[in-house]
Design an enzyme around this catalytic site. Structure first.
Site, PDB file in Angstrom:
ATOM      1  N   PHE A   1       1.048   9.097   3.786  1.00 40.61           N
ATOM      2  CA  PHE A   1       1.898   8.891   4.949  1.00 40.61           C
ATOM      3  C   PHE A   1       3.202   8.213   4.573  1.00 40.61           C
ATOM      4  O   PHE A   1       4.243   8.498   5.150  1.00 40.61           O
ATOM      5  CB  PHE A   1       1.095   8.034   5.937  1.00 40.61           C
ATOM      6  CG  PHE A   1       1.789   7.752   7.229  1.00 40.61           C
ATOM      7  CD1 PHE A   1       2.615   6.653   7.364  1.00 40.61           C
ATOM      8  CD2 PHE A   1       1.584   8.569   8.321  1.00 40.61           C
ATOM      9  CE1 PHE A   1       3.237   6.388   8.578  1.00 40.61           C
ATOM     10  CE2 PHE A   1       2.201   8.307   9.540  1.00 40.61           C
ATOM     11  CZ  PHE A   1       3.033   7.208   9.657  1.00 40.61           C
TER      12      PHE A   1
ATOM     13  N   ASP B   1     -11.672   9.558   9.214  1.00 44.95           N
ATOM     14  CA  ASP B   1     -11.280   9.151   7.874  1.00 44.95           C
ATOM     15  C   ASP B   1     -11.858   7.776   7.556  1.00 44.95           C
ATOM     16  O   ASP B   1     -11.130   6.868   7.159  1.00 44.95           O
ATOM     17  CB  ASP B   1      -9.755   9.184   7.746  1.00 44.95           C
ATOM     18  CG  ASP B   1      -9.294   9.341   6.298  1.00 44.95           C
ATOM     19  OD1 ASP B   1     -10.145   9.669   5.447  1.00 44.95           O
ATOM     20  OD2 ASP B   1      -8.103   9.130   6.027  1.00 44.95           O
TER      21      ASP B   1
ATOM     22  N   GLY C   1       0.834  -1.196   0.000  1.00 47.44           N
ATOM     23  CA  GLY C   1       0.000   0.000   0.000  1.00 47.44           C
ATOM     24  C   GLY C   1       0.866   1.241   0.000  1.00 47.44           C
ATOM     25  O   GLY C   1       1.984   1.233   0.506  1.00 47.44           O
TER      26      GLY C   1
ATOM     27  N   VAL D   1       3.463   0.983   2.801  1.00 50.44           N
ATOM     28  CA  VAL D   1       3.191  -0.128   3.698  1.00 50.44           C
ATOM     29  C   VAL D   1       3.774  -1.397   3.072  1.00 50.44           C
ATOM     30  O   VAL D   1       3.518  -1.698   1.906  1.00 50.44           O
ATOM     31  CB  VAL D   1       1.674  -0.317   3.937  1.00 50.44           C
ATOM     32  CG1 VAL D   1       1.445  -1.428   4.953  1.00 50.44           C
ATOM     33  CG2 VAL D   1       1.037   0.973   4.401  1.00 50.44           C
TER      34      VAL D   1
ATOM     35  N   LYS E   1       4.337  -0.136   8.227  1.00 53.55           N
ATOM     36  CA  LYS E   1       4.066   1.157   7.606  1.00 53.55           C
ATOM     37  C   LYS E   1       5.229   2.084   7.893  1.00 53.55           C
ATOM     38  O   LYS E   1       5.538   2.381   9.041  1.00 53.55           O
ATOM     39  CB  LYS E   1       2.774   1.707   8.206  1.00 53.55           C
ATOM     40  CG  LYS E   1       2.309   3.011   7.651  1.00 53.55           C
ATOM     41  CD  LYS E   1       0.802   3.115   7.814  1.00 53.55           C
ATOM     42  CE  LYS E   1       0.402   4.386   8.509  1.00 53.55           C
ATOM     43  NZ  LYS E   1      -1.036   4.481   8.730  1.00 53.55           N
TER      44      LYS E   1
END
Ligand SMILES: *[C@@H]1O[C@H](CO)[C@@H](O)[C@H](O)[C@H]1NC(C)=O
Ligand SMILES: *[C@@H]1O[C@H](CO)[C@@H](O)[C@H](O)[C@H]1NC(C)=O
Ligand SMILES: *[C@@H]1O[C@H](CO)[C@@H](O)[C@H](O)[C@H]1NC(C)=O
Ligand SMILES: *[C@@H]1O[C@H](CO)[C@@H](O)[C@H](O)[C@H]1NC(C)=O
Ligand SMILES: *[C@@H]1O[C@H](CO)[C@@H](O)[C@H](O)[C@H]1NC(C)=O
Ligand SMILES: *[C@@H]1O[C@H](CO)[C@@H](O)[C@H](O)[C@H]1NC(C)=O
Ligand SMILES: *[C@@H]1O[C@H](CO)[C@@H](O)[C@H](O)[C@H]1NC(C)=O
Ligand SMILES: *[C@@H]1O[C@H](CO)[C@@H](O)[C@H](O)[C@H]1NC(C)=O
Ligand SMILES: *[C@@H]1O[C@H](CO)[C@@H](O)[C@H](O)[C@H]1NC(C)=O
Ligand SMILES: *[C@@H]1O[C@H](CO)[C@@H](O)[C@H](O)[C@H]1NC(C)=O
Length: 878
Positions: free
Chosen positions: A532, A645, A528, A535, A549
Site C-alpha cells: 500500500f 487478511d 513499516g 507507514v 500511512k
C-alpha cells in the site's frame, strides 16, 4: 533451389498483400447510409449509399417502407439525406459485416409524415447488438423539447433534425442495429453513419468529481457511450466537415449558459498544437482557438462563476470532458480557477498554462460523475479559487463534451417495450468483450439479476432512496477490475459518503500538517512498508504519536484499499481494532492517520527481531485480543465483516501489549442471511490463505478463522508461515505444524524461548484450537466466538499454572476447577467478545449482485497454482 526461392518470394508477396488488404479493410470500414432509397448521394464530400442500393454492404432484415418528402426545411447541405427515410412497422435489423474496433455511430432523423404514417404518432427503440441505445423515441417531441430548452435560455436556434451519436467497441464481425417500433406504432430513420475511430479517444482512468483527485476506472472498452453535448465554447458552430475524419458537430455554447454575460469570448489565431501527440483526434484544433473567460472588463471583481447547465438523464454515469488552451498569457499563475461539476468541486487551483505545458497548447481533462436520481440538470461551473490567493482569479474554457455512459450495457431505461418483446431476447452481445468461459455463466446470471432489479426499480417509480437501504447480497468493497459497467460507480459514491462520515468521526488533516508530523516524510521515521505504501511514525500537533500511512498514489489498488479502510474504520470502534484518527486526501494523497501502536506488530515480537520474546501468557492474551477484534467484526455488524487478511503483521500491540487488529484494506462484508458465502477472488497473504476459499473462491468468516489458526501456530512456533529456505515439508508452517499436532507432539517444534515456561495443559488446549481452526472445511471450523471462549480458558489454565509455580497452589487449583465446571455447563454463546464500545454498524446494504461477476473476474493476478502456493513468500505487511 531457384524455384523454391521464387515460391517463397511469392508466398511472402501473398502474405504482404493479404495483410495490406486486411489493414486497408480496417481503415476504410465506414458505412454512410442514406435510408429509404436506392440512390446514393454526395453530402459533405462523402458518398452516402442508399440502404436498398445493390452492393452497399448493408443487410436489411426486411424491406420497410421507403418514404420521401419534398419539403425539407433544415440545413440545406444535408437536405439530400433528409428527404428520404425508411419507415418500419415491425422490428428491422440493419446488419453491417466485417466490423471490429471502435466506432462512432450517428443516427439521423428528420421527422415528416408519409401517407398514413403521422410522424407525431411514431415511437420506437434502437438496439445495438442487443444493447438498448434509445427507447420510446418520438422524434418530433424530442426536437420540440430541445428547441424550447435552447430558446428558454436565450438561444435563437430552431432545430429541425435530430442526431444521436454513440461511441462503442465491437469485438466480432458485425454491428446489428435493431429498430423496434412500439406497439401499434412505427419508427423511421433518415440516415445512418458508422465511422471507425483509429486513435484512442478515451482513457480508462478518470478523475472523479468530488473524489478529491482520486481516479476511477471507466471501463470504456465495455461501455457504450452516448454524446449528450459537444460545445465549442466561446466560438462558432464547428461543422462535421471541419472536424477531420470524425465528422463531429460542435455546437455554440451561449444557449447553455446560465448567465450569458458571465464571461467573454476570446480567440487567437496562433499556431496551436496538441499538448500530447496522442490527442490529435480528441478535438479539432479549431475548438481551442476560441474560449470563454471571465476577463470581462465590465466586471472588476471576478468573483463569479461562469456556469452552463445541461439537461441530463438521472441515474446514469457521465464523463465530462473539458477542453482548454491558454490563448492569452504566456506564463503560469495568471488564471487559477476552480471547476465545479454537479455542484461539487472537480478541481481546484486549475492553471491551464501549467497543465498544458505552455501557451497555445491544446489540452483536455476528463471527469467522471455519478448522477444521483434527483439530478436532472447538470451544472458545470468555473469560478475563482479563493483559497489559492493567487493573482489570477480568471477562468477559461475552450470546449466541453458531456458523454453518458451505459449502465449494465444500456443507455436507455430498460422496460418491456415493443410488440416483439425485445427485452426477453437473449442479451448475448459482441460488445461485451469475452470475460472468460469460467465466469461467463455467472456474468449472464448477474446480468439477469441486474436487469430484473433495474426493471423492478423503474416500476417502483424511482424510489431510489428507499431502495438504497434495502438489504441485498452485497460485498461492501470493490477491488480491481470490473465486468459490470457501474461497479466502480458504487465505489466512488461510497467513497464520497465515507468521506462524509469520516468527517464526522475523524479528522481531515491538511497535507502541511502531515508533512510537519512526519518531517516531510522522512525515511528515518518509516516504521513499516507494504504494498500500500509506507507507514511513518509521526507526532501530530499536540504531541500525540500517530502512525501515518501514506499510500502510493499510483496504485489504483491502493485507492480502493484506502477507500475500504476509511469506510471500515469510520464505522468501527472497538478496543481491539486499531483506531483511525483521521485522514488526508489533499493533492491526490491518500494518507491515513492511526493511533500509534508503540509495540508494533505481533510478528516482530515472535521472530526476526532482537526484541525480547513474549511470555506464553502474553502470547495468549494477544491472541485473545485479536480474537475479540475479529469476533466483533464477524458478529458486531448486522452482516458481519470478513477481514480477509488476518496475519501476525496485522495484529498490532500498543504500549501495554494490548492487541488490535489492523489493516482493513481487504475487508468485506459477509454474506447476508440467505447466502452462505461471498464469491470473491482470492486475496490475502500466502501461508494464511484458507485452502477452501482458495479452491472455491467463496469467502466466509471461516476463512478468517483459518488464518487465525495459522496465527496461533505461528505464536507457538515463532517462525515464518512460509519459509522457503527450509526443507520442502517444512516450508509451509500450517502443514508442518499440523503434522506434529496430529501426532499430539506440537511441543517438538515449540519456540525454544517458551521452554519450561508454559503449562503443558494450556499448550495442549491451545494447539487443539489451532488445529480446529485449520479444519479443511469451513463448516467444521469453530466460530471466532468459540475460539475466543477456548482461548480464555487457556489463559486461565496458564495463569493458574503460573500461580502454582509461584506457590499459591490451592488458590489456583480451586479457581481453575471452579471455572472449568462453570464453563463446561455454560453454552457457548456468540456474544462472548462483543463487550465494550460497540457502535452500531450501519452495514451497507445496497444491492450489488454484480459484485460476484467482478470479484471472480479479478482472480487473474492473484490465483496461483498449488505449487506456487506453498513457495511464494509474502511476509511483507500490506
Ligand atoms: C430505384 O427505385 C426506383 C423506384 O423505387 C426504381 O425505379 C429504380 O429502378 C431503382 N433503381 C435501382 C438501381 O434499383
Ligand atoms: C463494400 O465493401 C467492399 C469491401 O470491403 C468495398 O470494396 C466496397 O467499396 C464497399 N461498398 C460500398 C458501397 O461501400
Ligand atoms: C435482429 O437481430 C437479432 C440478433 O442480432 C435477432 O435476435 C433478431 O431476431 C433480429 N430481428 C429481426 C427482425 O430479424
Ligand atoms: C404534429 O404535431 C405538431 C405540434 O404538435 C403539429 O404542429 C403538427 O401539425 C402535427 N403533425 C401532424 C401531421 O399531425
Ligand atoms: C442567432 O443569433 C446569432 C447571433 O446571436 C446569429 O448570428 C444567428 O444568425 C442567429 N440564428 C438564427 C437562426 O436566427
Ligand atoms: C478485433 O481486433 C482486435 C485487435 O485489433 C483483435 O485482437 C481481435 O482478434 C479482432 N477480432 C476479430 C473477431 O477479428
Ligand atoms: C505550427 O507549428 C508546427 C509545430 O511547431 C509547425 O510544424 C508548423 O509548421 C506551424 N504552422 C504554422 C502555420 O506556423
Ligand atoms: C501516448 O500513448 C502511448 C500509448 O498509449 C503512451 O505510452 C504514451 O505515454 C502516451 N503519451 C502521452 C504524452 O500521453
Ligand atoms: C460557484 O459554484 C459553486 C458550485 O455550485 C458554488 O459552491 C460557489 O459558491 C459558486 N461561487 C460563486 C462565486 O458564485
Ligand atoms: C447547483 O448550483 C446552482 C447555483 O449555483 C443551483 O441553482 C442549482 O440548483 C444547484 N443544483 C443542485 C442539484 O443543487
Amino acid at each position: 533451389m531457384q524455384v523454391l526461392g521464387l515460391g517463397l518470394f511469392r508466398l511472402i508477396i501473398l502474405v504482404i498483400a493479404f495483410l495490406l488488404v486486411r489493414i486497408g479493410e480496417a481503415e476504410t470500414k465506414s458505412f454512410l447510409i442514406n435510408c429509404g432509397t436506392n440512390s446514393s448521394v454526395n453530402v459533405d464530400g462523402r458518398r452516402w449509399v442508399g440502404d436498398t442500393a445493390p452492393g452497399n454492404n448493408v443487410t436489411l432484415s426486411s424491406e420497410g417502407i421507403e418514404a420521401y418528402t419534398a419539403s425539407f426545411t433544415g440545413d440545406s447541405l444535408y437536405a439530400p439525406l433528409y428527404t428520404t427515410a425508411l419507415i418500419f412497422t415491425d422490428s428491422l435489423n440493419y446488419t453491417f459485416e466485417g466490423t471490429n474496433g471502435s466506432y462512432f455511430l450517428r443516427l439521423h432523423f428528420y421527422p415528416f409524415s408519409f401517407e398514413n404514417h403521422n410522424v407525431n404518432d411514431s415511437s420506437f427503440a434502437v438496439e445495438l447488438n442487443g444493447l438498448k441505445l434509445v427507447s420510446e423515441c418520438n422524434v418530433p417531441n424530442e426536437i420540440a423539447h430541445k428547441n424550447s430548452y435552447l430558446q428558454s435560455s436565450g438561444g435563437n436556434s430552431s432545430l429541425s433534425t435530430l442526431v444521436k451519436e454513440f461511441f462503442f467497441n465491437v469485438e466480432g464481425d458485425a454491428i446489428v442495429l435493431e429498430f423496434v417500433p412500439a406497439k401499434e406504432s412505427f419508427g423511421f430513420v433518415s440516415a445512418i453513419e458508422i465511422i471507425p475511430v483509429m486513435n484512442k479517444l478515451f482513457v480508462d482512468s478518470v478523475h472523479k468529481v468530488g473524489g478529491n483527485g482520486a481516479s476511477s476506472s471507466l471501463n470504456v472498452g465495455k461501455r457504450v457511450i452516448q454524446t449528450m453535448y459537444r460545445l465549442n465554447i466561446g466560438g462558432p458552430t464547428i461543422r462535421p466537415n471541419q472536424d477531420s475524419d470524425l465528422m463531429r458537430t460542435w455546437e455554440m455554447d451561449s444557449s447553455y449558459m446560465v448567465n450569458a454575460d458571465a464571461g467573454s469570448e476570446i480567440s487567437n489565431n496562433a499556431n496551436i498544437t496538441f499538448a500530447s501527440p496522442n490527442d490529435t483526434s480528441v478535438a479539432p484544433l479549431l475548438v481551442y482557438r476560441t474560449a470563454r473567460s471571465m476577463s470581462n472588463t465590465e466586471v472588476m471583481e471576478k468573483r463569479f462563476n461562469m456556469s452552463w447547465k445541461f439537461e441530463v438523464d438521472p441515474d446514469f454515469d457521465y464523463l465530462i470532458r473539458l477542453h482548454f488552451c491558454e490563448l492569452v498569457f504566456d506564463m503560469p499563475n495568471q488564471r487559477n480557477f476552480r471547476i465545479y461539476i454537479d455542484n461539487q468541486t472537480a478541481a481546484d487551483n486549475f492553471d491551464v498554462f501549467v497543465r498544458a505545458g505552455g501557451m497555445n497548447k491544446a489540452y483536455h481533462q476528463d471527469y467522471f460523475d455519478v448522477l444521483s436520481s434527483n439530478i436532472k440538470m447538470l451544472w458545470i461551473q468555473l469560478g475563482p479559487d479563493t483559497a489559492t490567493g493567487s493573482a489570477g482569479t480568471d477562468a477559461l474554457l475552450n470546449g466541453l463534451e458531456i458523454f453518458k455512459l451505459s449502465k449494465n450495457g444500456n443507455l436507455a431505461y430498460v422496460e418491456n417495450y415493443g410488440n416483439q418483446g425485445s427485452s426477453k431476447r437473449s442479451r448475448t452481445s459482441t460488445i461485451w468483450v469475452s470475460i472468460g468461459a469460467g465466469i461467463a455463466s455467472t456474468a449472464v446470471l448477474a446480468a439477469l439479476v441486474l436487469l430484473t432489479a433495474f426493471y423492478c426499480k423503474k416500476r417502483r417509480n424511482k424510489q431510489s432512496d428507499t431502495k438504497k437501504n434495502s438489504p441485498g447480497w452485497r460485498p461492501l468493497f470493490l477491488h480491481g477490475a470490473v465486468v459490470n459497467s457501474n461497479a466502480n460507480v458504487r465505489g466512488s459514491m461510497g467513497y464520497q459518503n465515507q468521506l462524509g462520515s469520516v468527517a464526522r468521526t475523524g479528522r481531515r488533516f491538511t497535507l502541511a500538517e502531515i508533512k510537519a508530523a512526519t518531517s516531510n516524510f522522512d525515511d528515518g521515521l518509516v516504521i513499516g512498508v507494504g504494498g500500500f505504501g509506507k507507514v511513518y511514525k509521526g507526532e501530530i500537533d499536540d504531541g500525540t504519536l500517530a502512525a501515518i500511512k501514506r499510500a502510493n498514489p499510483q496504485s489504483e489498488q491502493g485507492l480502493k484499499e484506502f477507500e475500504t479502510e476509511i469506510e471500515m474504520l469510520s464505522k468501527l470502534r472497538h478496543k481491539h481494532l486499531v483506531c483511525m484518527i483521521g485522514f488526508c486526501d489533499e493533492q491526490s494523497e491518500m494518507i491515513l492517520v492511526y493511533e500509534y501502536m508503540a509495540n508494533g506488530t505481533l510478528r516482530s515480537h515472535l521472530f526476526g527481531n532482537d526484541l525480547p520474546p513474549l511470555s506464553w501468557k502474553q502470547r495468549i492474551e494477544v491472541c485473545i485480543g485479536a480474537a475479540r477484534g475479529l469476533h466483533y467484526l464477524h458478529t458486531g455488524a448486522e452482516r458481519g465483516i470478513i477481514h480477509r487478511d488476518v496475519k501476525t503483521t496485522n495484529i498490532l500491540l500498543d504500549e501495554n501489549f494490548i492487541a488490535k487488529m489492523a489493516d482493513f484494506g481487504l475487508s468485506k462484508t459477509g454474506p447476508s442471511l440467505e447466502h452462505t458465502h461471498v464469491s470473491t477472488a482470492v486475496k490475502g497473504s500466502f501461508g494464511y490463505l484458507d485452502p477452501e476459499y482458495f479452491r472455491r473462491q467463496q469467502l466466509t468468516e471461516k476463512s478468517d478463522v483459518y488464518s487465525f489458526g495459522v496465527v496461533l501456530f505461528e505464536v507457538v512456533c515463532a517462525r515464518a508461515v512460509i519459509n522457503p529456505s527450509l526443507p520442502k515439508d517444512q516450508i509451509n508452517l500450517a502443514e508442518w505444524a499440523m503434522r506434529w499436532q496430529r501426532q499430539r507432539s506440537l511441543e517438538t517444534i515449540l519456540d525454544p524461548n517458551l521452554e519450561g515456561k508454559y503449562s503443558p495443559e494450556s499448550l495442549v488446549r491451545f494447539a487443539e484450537i489451532a488445529e480446529k481452526c485449520l479444519a479443511d472445511e469451513g463448516k467444521s471450523r469453530p466460530t471466532m466466538g468459540e475460539v475466543l471462549w477456548h482461548l480464555e480458558y487457556v489463559l486461565q489454565v496458564q495463569e493458574a499454572w503460573l500461580r502454582l509455580d509461584a506457590g499459591d497452589e490451592s488458590f489456583a487449583r480451586s479457581r481453575v476447577l471452579r471455572n472449568l465446571e462453570e464453563r463446561e455447563a455454560e453454552e457457548v454463546h456468540e456474544d462472548a467478545g462483543v463487550d465494550d464500545e460497540q457502535d452500531s454498524l450501519d452495514a451497507k446494504t445496497e444491492d450489488d449482485s454484480e459484485a460476484t461477476v467482478r470479484e471472480t473476474n479479478r482472480a487473474g493476478g492473484v490465483v496461483v497454482g498449488a505449487d506456487e502456493f506453498s513457495q511464494l513468500v509474502s511476509q511483507q505487511g500490506r
